[in-house]
Design an enzyme around this catalytic site. Structure first.
Site, PDB file in Angstrom:
ATOM      1  N   TYR A   1     -13.421 -14.348 -43.876  1.00 43.74           N
ATOM      2  CA  TYR A   1     -12.616 -13.129 -43.918  1.00 43.74           C
ATOM      3  C   TYR A   1     -13.493 -11.889 -44.086  1.00 43.74           C
ATOM      4  O   TYR A   1     -14.458 -11.897 -44.842  1.00 43.74           O
ATOM      5  CB  TYR A   1     -11.589 -13.187 -45.058  1.00 43.74           C
TER       6      TYR A   1
ATOM      7  N   HIS B   1       0.830  -1.219   0.000  1.00 43.53           N
ATOM      8  CA  HIS B   1       0.000   0.000   0.000  1.00 43.53           C
ATOM      9  C   HIS B   1       0.858   1.259   0.000  1.00 43.53           C
ATOM     10  O   HIS B   1       0.426   2.306   0.485  1.00 43.53           O
ATOM     11  CB  HIS B   1      -0.938   0.021   1.215  1.00 43.53           C
TER      12      HIS B   1
ATOM     13  N   SER C   1      14.122  20.826 -16.393  1.00 47.07           N
ATOM     14  CA  SER C   1      13.007  21.737 -16.657  1.00 47.07           C
ATOM     15  C   SER C   1      13.471  22.914 -17.503  1.00 47.07           C
ATOM     16  O   SER C   1      14.618  23.353 -17.407  1.00 47.07           O
ATOM     17  CB  SER C   1      12.443  22.244 -15.328  1.00 47.07           C
TER      18      SER C   1
ATOM     19  N   GLN D   1      -8.123  -6.263 -41.476  1.00 46.70           N
ATOM     20  CA  GLN D   1      -7.003  -5.448 -41.939  1.00 46.70           C
ATOM     21  C   GLN D   1      -6.664  -4.364 -40.922  1.00 46.70           C
ATOM     22  O   GLN D   1      -5.498  -4.053 -40.691  1.00 46.70           O
ATOM     23  CB  GLN D   1      -7.373  -4.809 -43.277  1.00 46.70           C
TER      24      GLN D   1
END
Length: 511
Positions: A315, A154, A275, A320
């Site tokens: 198919y 936890h 940064s 695809q």
């Protein structure tokens, strides 16, 4: 604007450019080109061997196929790589002979085969990346087999372990995904060729010969199943998603451990950023992107399963679109696992900080204390648990003595626990080295057991490398077999042509 192509001449006439663009797979077909060329070569060889097409015709087709450049520029109006390859052959040798290239096969069985062939290579690449990451984890685990480390549940400190033990947990989770990948590979390694559009063909083909030339272990028997099943693809995407999900937990830990609040690890500079405004920052950007890519791969498995869930046999062009998710998942996984291997290898772990986290928090030994009460004083564990909990509560409320048992007066400890413990006895209970050494069960964080586990995992890695090498050799062997068979067919064609010419010359001399 409407255009004509070689498929639409007989039945449909002109084809809408918008429809062509919307349904085209050209943008994702380039990686299938090599597989499609090999499939056509193997198929034509088989047709000639079965005497379905003349050897001379087969030779012409093979010669044309050999001239297809690896960077073939696809014609958008031809819809996909399969028609582009066929069009290239026809453009070189004419439709009379070139038009035989698709005899006894369909784009349906061909694309399923090409996907499997290409996916084999992708799975080997992912497997190689996994082994590389396993090596990095194992190197660090061996180095830190005895490095004391706080274990968490936890996200709260629970019990002491070692860093090596923690890293081996990630190794073992990852290793199960390697096993999943191997299992997946075996199901991918089945040839659909010969299934045709859905009902195979009336020609006397040899599916087994085509499979052999393409390096497949066996054939996918039922023709309907062969062309319409994409479970091999969804399984591969699932393996990717499971692998990324497990490793995303490691990425999250790297991010946490590299914060000032933890300071357990320092990310390598070359995999960090700063940064644009705050010059002191060192951000763990690679693990952050790893977390995001994991979500994307999870999205790929959801999308893929959604595509196939309601399709009747056989198919449909929906399949695809599933290919996009397949390559998205495999590409992201291969690259992500590879880069994480380097990150782990170069990460510096701070054993001083992890040790301090243990020494400053004796509550990590609360379970050990409860176990001691059970063992020495024959209390029930629940009774011992309750007494130690009361001691934790008292210590937490003491301010300066927070998180410490040994700072409390012995009489207070004995009073709350209801039994007498000497200061020396209590110190041994909160000594991490002694605590870990007492753990003898298999899989425990005892440093000696961690080292034993590392040695066992090293043998696993050697085994995995052998498995991947066998896959690579099988693929390479099939390429060599296909090339050899093609050369023999071309030589036989040349010999036949030479014999024909000699006969003609002889007849002319007689005349």
């Amino acid at each position: 604007m409407k255009k004509q192509n070689i498929l639409h001449k007989g039945r449909l006439g002109l084809y809408s450019k918008d429809a062509s663009e919307y349904t085209s797979s050209i943008d994702i077909d380039s990686r299938l080109l090599d597989s499609v060329i090999k499939i056509n070569c193997a198929h034509v060889l088989m047709l000639a061997e079965q005497k379905i097409v003349d050897k001379r015709v087969a030779g012409e087709i093979l010669e044309a196929l050999s001239k297809i450049p690896p960077n073939l520029e696809m014609i958008d109006d031809l819809e996909d790589v399969h028609m582009n390859v066929e069009n290239f052959v026809i453009s070189l040798i004419g439709i009379e002979n070139g038009g035989m290239v698709n005899l006894a096969k369909s784009r349906n069985d061909q694309v399923a085969t090409a996907l499997r062939m290409t996916l084999r290579d992708q799975l080997v690449a992912i497997g190689t990346a996994i082994v590389s990451l396993e090596k990095s984890l194992l190197d660090q685990a061996t180095k830190h087999a005895g490095t004391i480390f706080p274990g968490y549940t936890h996200l709260q400190r629970g019990q002491p372990v070692t860093l090596g033990h923690q890293l081996l947990a990630h190794f073992d989770s990852l290793d199960r995904n390697f096993a999943r990948l191997v299992d997946c590979y075996l199901r991918v390694d089945l040839s659909p060729m010969g299934a045709g559009a859905l009902a195979s063909t009336g020609f006397n083909i040899s599916r087994e010969r085509t499979a052999e030339l393409l390096g497949f272990e066996s054939i996918l028997e039922n023709s309907l199943d062969a062309v319409s099943s994409r479970d091999f693809a969804t399984e591969a995407i699932y393996v990717c998603a499971e692998t990324m999900t497990g490793l995303s937990r490691l990425a999250e830990e790297l991010i946490l451990w590299s914060t000032k609040e933890f300071s357990f690890a320092e990310m390598p500079d070359e995999f960090s950023s700063t940064s644009s405004m705050m010059p002191q920052k060192k951000n763990a950007i690679v693990p952050e992107i790893f977390r995001a890519r994991t979500s994307q791969v999870i999205g790929d498995i959801v999308a893929a399963m959604g595509i196939v869930k309601s399709l009747p046999l056989s198919y449909h062009l929906d399949l695809q679109e599933l290919t996009r998710n397949l390559w998205s998942a495999t590409d992201k996984t291969s690259f992500s696992v590879s880069i994480l291997a380097t990150v782990i290898r170069e990460t510096r772990f701070n054993s001083i900080t992890t040790g301090a986290a243990i020494s400053s928090d004796e509550f990590l030994f609360a379970t050990e204390l409860a176990d001691h009460l059970v063992e020495k004083f024959k209390l029930s564990f629940r009774d011992a648990h309750s007494r130690v909990a009361a001691l934790v509560k008292y210590s937490s409320e003491k301010g300066k003595a927070e998180f410490q048992f040994t700072s409390l007066e012995p009489r207070i400890v004995s009073k709350i626990l209801g039994v007498s413990l000497s200061p020396e006895e209590l110190k041994s209970i909160v000594d991490p080295a002694l605590v870990l050494a007492r753990r003898k069960a298999v899989g425990s964080p005892n440093p000696k057991l961690v080292l034993d586990a590392c040695r066992a995992r090293a043998k696993l890695i050697t085994k995995h490398e052998g498995t991947l090498d066998s896959f690579k050799r099988s693929i390479q062997k099939s390429s060599e077999l296909l090339n050899s068979a093609s050369k023999k067919m071309l030589l036989a064609t040349d010999d036949d042509d030479a014999n024909v010419k000699r006969k003609k010359v002889g007849q002319e001399v007689k005349e």
